[in-house]
Design a protein around this motif. Structure first.
Motif, PDB file in Angstrom:
ATOM      1  N   LYS A  34     -12.363   0.102 -10.521  1.00  0.00           N
ATOM      2  CA  LYS A  34     -11.401   0.662  -9.116  1.00  0.00           C
ATOM      3  C   LYS A  34      -9.921   0.901  -8.813  1.00  0.00           C
ATOM      4  CE  LYS A  34     -14.980  -2.735  -7.575  1.00  0.00           C
ATOM      5  NZ  LYS A  34     -15.129  -4.202  -6.435  1.00  0.00           N
ATOM      6  N   LYS A  40      -8.274   3.857  -7.521  1.00  0.00           N
ATOM      7  CA  LYS A  40      -7.374   3.835  -6.550  1.00  0.00           C
ATOM      8  C   LYS A  40      -6.190   4.737  -7.319  1.00  0.00           C
ATOM      9  CE  LYS A  40      -7.716  -0.919  -5.318  1.00  0.00           C
ATOM     10  NZ  LYS A  40      -7.639  -2.323  -5.199  1.00  0.00           N
ATOM     11  N   LYS A  71      -6.658   8.037  -6.589  1.00  0.00           N
ATOM     12  CA  LYS A  71      -6.774   8.135  -4.946  1.00  0.00           C
ATOM     13  C   LYS A  71      -5.109   8.785  -4.814  1.00  0.00           C
ATOM     14  CE  LYS A  71     -10.812   6.708  -3.236  1.00  0.00           C
ATOM     15  NZ  LYS A  71     -11.907   5.489  -3.067  1.00  0.00           N
ATOM     16  N   ALA A  72      -4.643   7.841  -5.489  1.00  0.00           N
ATOM     17  CA  ALA A  72      -2.696   8.011  -5.276  1.00  0.00           C
ATOM     18  C   ALA A  72      -2.031   9.148  -4.991  1.00  0.00           C
ATOM     19  CB  ALA A  72      -2.161   6.445  -5.253  1.00  0.00           C
ATOM     20  N   LYS A 113       2.262   4.014  -4.608  1.00  0.00           N
ATOM     21  CA  LYS A 113       1.138   3.243  -5.229  1.00  0.00           C
ATOM     22  C   LYS A 113       0.491   3.411  -5.970  1.00  0.00           C
ATOM     23  CE  LYS A 113      -0.477   3.272   0.247  1.00  0.00           C
ATOM     24  NZ  LYS A 113      -1.559   4.256   0.764  1.00  0.00           N
ATOM     25  N   TYR A 126      -0.415  -0.135  -8.663  1.00  0.00           N
ATOM     26  CA  TYR A 126      -1.899   0.153  -8.809  1.00  0.00           C
ATOM     27  C   TYR A 126      -1.446   0.055 -10.365  1.00  0.00           C
ATOM     28  CZ  TYR A 126      -3.277   1.218  -4.303  1.00  0.00           C
ATOM     29  OH  TYR A 126      -3.645   0.983  -3.039  1.00  0.00           O
TER      30      TYR A 126
END
Length: 146
Positions: A13, A17, A20-21, A48, A52
């Motif tokens: 997960k 993230k 995607k960032a 971000k 992360y």
């Protein structure tokens, strides 16, 4: 077994993230100027991706396999941050098959073991190659492994 599965899901997960960032980063002049102005006014803020990545490193610090590899090579989590930065600077800051390679490389034991084996005071060192060549080669190898 349940604990391992839960750890793996959490790691997946966080890696998603990060991907995607990275994918949503803007590289236009206006957004770069806005980020520079924000930093100048309010000090350095973490992106971000950086947030992360720190979350991932915190999770990895609780993983016995990861900490054992670091102990074996006498490395710390600061070295992992340096490895990520070095890989990004030498071309592994790319998404390959759903993985942001520079970060995913430290998240999996097999690639982490390779990275740690060649890590030497702020960069990678492969026999008979300069540090820059070694860094380039290691980034290329990590891209190929994903």
């Amino acid at each position: 077994m349940f604990k391992t599965l839960r750890f793996s899901l959490k790691k997946s997960k966080i890696l998603a993230k990060i991907r995607k960032a990275v994918q949503s980063r803007k590289f236009d002049a206006q957004s770069i100027l806005e980020n520079v102005m924000k930093s100048a006014v309010s000090g350095k803020t973490m992106s971000k991706k950086e947030l992360y990545t720190e979350e991932l490193l915190t999770l990895l610090s609780k993983d016995k396999a990861t900490t054992n590899v670091l102990l074996e090579y006498n490395l710390k989590f600061d070295n992992l941050r340096e490895m990520i930065s070095t890989l990004e600077q030498h071309g592994a800051g790319q998404i390959v098959k759903g993985h942001y390679v520079a970060v995913s490389a430290v998240a999996f034991i097999d690639t982490l073991n390779v990275l740690c084996n060649y890590w030497d005071n702020g960069g990678f060192k492969i026999e008979e190659k300069s540090q820059s060549e070694s860094n380039d080669l290691m980034a290329y190898q990590m891209l190929q492994s994903f």
